[in-house]
Design an enzyme around this catalytic site. Structure first.
Site, PDB file in Angstrom:
ATOM      1  CG  ASN A  59     -37.036 -19.532 -18.299  1.00  0.00           C
ATOM      2  OD1 ASN A  59     -36.645 -19.063 -19.372  1.00  0.00           O
ATOM      3  ND2 ASN A  59     -36.748 -18.966 -17.132  1.00  0.00           N
ATOM      4  CD  GLU A  73     -31.669 -17.279 -14.285  1.00  0.00           C
ATOM      5  OE1 GLU A  73     -32.101 -17.147 -15.439  1.00  0.00           O
ATOM      6  OE2 GLU A  73     -31.551 -18.394 -13.724  1.00  0.00           O
ATOM      7  CD  GLU A 128     -38.696 -19.647 -11.347  1.00  0.00           C
ATOM      8  OE1 GLU A 128     -38.926 -20.648 -12.018  1.00  0.00           O
ATOM      9  OE2 GLU A 128     -37.800 -18.833 -11.635  1.00  0.00           O
ATOM     10  CE  LYS A 179     -33.481 -20.360 -16.023  1.00  0.00           C
ATOM     11  NZ  LYS A 179     -32.863 -20.619 -14.739  1.00  0.00           N
ATOM     12  CG  HIS A 215     -36.300 -15.777 -13.963  1.00  0.00           C
ATOM     13  ND1 HIS A 215     -35.021 -15.906 -13.499  1.00  0.00           N
ATOM     14  CD2 HIS A 215     -36.801 -17.031 -14.085  1.00  0.00           C
ATOM     15  CE1 HIS A 215     -34.747 -17.211 -13.345  1.00  0.00           C
ATOM     16  NE2 HIS A 215     -35.823 -17.903 -13.701  1.00  0.00           N
ATOM     17  N   GLY A 254     -31.189 -23.475 -10.499  1.00  0.00           N
ATOM     18  CA  GLY A 254     -29.906 -23.885 -11.074  1.00  0.00           C
ATOM     19  C   GLY A 254     -28.944 -24.490 -10.077  1.00  0.00           C
TER      20      GLY A 254
END
Ligand code: 13P
Length: 250
Positions: free
Chosen positions: A4, A97, A167, A6, A95, A173
């Protein structure tokens, strides 16, 4: 094994990356999926097509998001049929985010899962708890709710076309990867949620990925767990050497 990316990499950087991981992907006994930013999808799909011919498992392409409608006046959005047309077979949905920065809710996740299936894309549905929720012992409540809302009212046959990704928000991160025990325990719980709703056959065949600070150093311990069927990798997927090492571990 999913990369991924991003909001990273131009088309040119993406194509160069594919060339560099192609040998590892061709030798792998797993499916390797690249999720680039929208403008690079077509270039990655073209690059991947050549590589896929050399491997039964090969390389595939995923979108990082989609809109729940097939078309319409939704400035800045991309639909399922557009992703399929660009060469995607998969799409990441929900996700953290997207949930955190772009107002994604369990309701929009649900609508997007249905839209993906309608466009014949495999949804990769992300669920995960925050650190505060884990500290309050709310992990199972939160995950069960996210799971049930995402797949609400779905037929078992459609559910079998979905992939789940655990996740934990606290691991994304942060460099704070879930231990293999935590990943396994939580993913076993998610499989249990799937069994409750869709039965044991569908739950046993469900692919559940782990994502959050996966690196070449920790991927093996995670993948050794019976309920960890693959990895969804962010920052460590940006470097071809590091991603190729993770493909080999898989
Ligand atoms: P990191 O691997 O950078 O923690 O990101 C994980 C992730 O969000 C994959 O979707």
């Amino acid at each position: 094994m999913i990369a991924n990316w991003k909001m990273h990499k131009t088309s040119r950087e993406a194509v160069d990356f594919i060339a560099r991981i192609a040998p590892a992907a061709a030798a792998a006994r797993c499916l390797v999926i690249i999720a680039p930013a929208f403008p690079s999808l077509a270039a990655v799909a073209a690059a991947v097509q050549g590589s896929a011919e050399t491997s039964a498992h090969g390389l595939a392409v995923a979108g990082q998001n989609l809109h729940w409608e097939a078309e319409g006046a939704f400035t800045g959005e991309v639909s399922g049929p557009m992703l399929a047309d660009a060469g995607c077979g998969y799409v990441i949905i929900g996700h953290s985010e997207r949930r955190q920065y772009f107002g994604e809710t369990d309701e929009t996740v649900h609508r997007k899962v249905r839209a993906a299936l309608a466009a014949k894309l495999t949804p990769i549905v992300c669920v995960g708890e925050t650190q505060a929720q884990r500290d309050e012992n709310e992990t199972e409540i939160v995950l069960r709710y996210q799971f049930e809302r995402a797949f609400w009212g779905m037929e078992e046959a459609d559910f079998r076309s979905c992939v789940l990704a655990y996740e934990p928000v606290w691991a994304i991160g942060t460099g704070k990867v879930a231990t293999p025990d935590i990943a396994e325990g939580t993913q076993r719980f998610l499989r249990h949620c799937a069994r409750n709703v869709f039965g044991s056959e569908a739950s046993e065949s469900l692919t559940i990925l782990y994502g959050g600070s996966v690196t070449p150093a920790n991927v093996r311990g995670l993948l050794e767990q019976p309920d960890v069927d693959g990895a969804l990798v962010g920052s460590a997927s940006l470097d071809p050497t590091s991603f190729a090492a993770m493909i080999r571990a898989c």
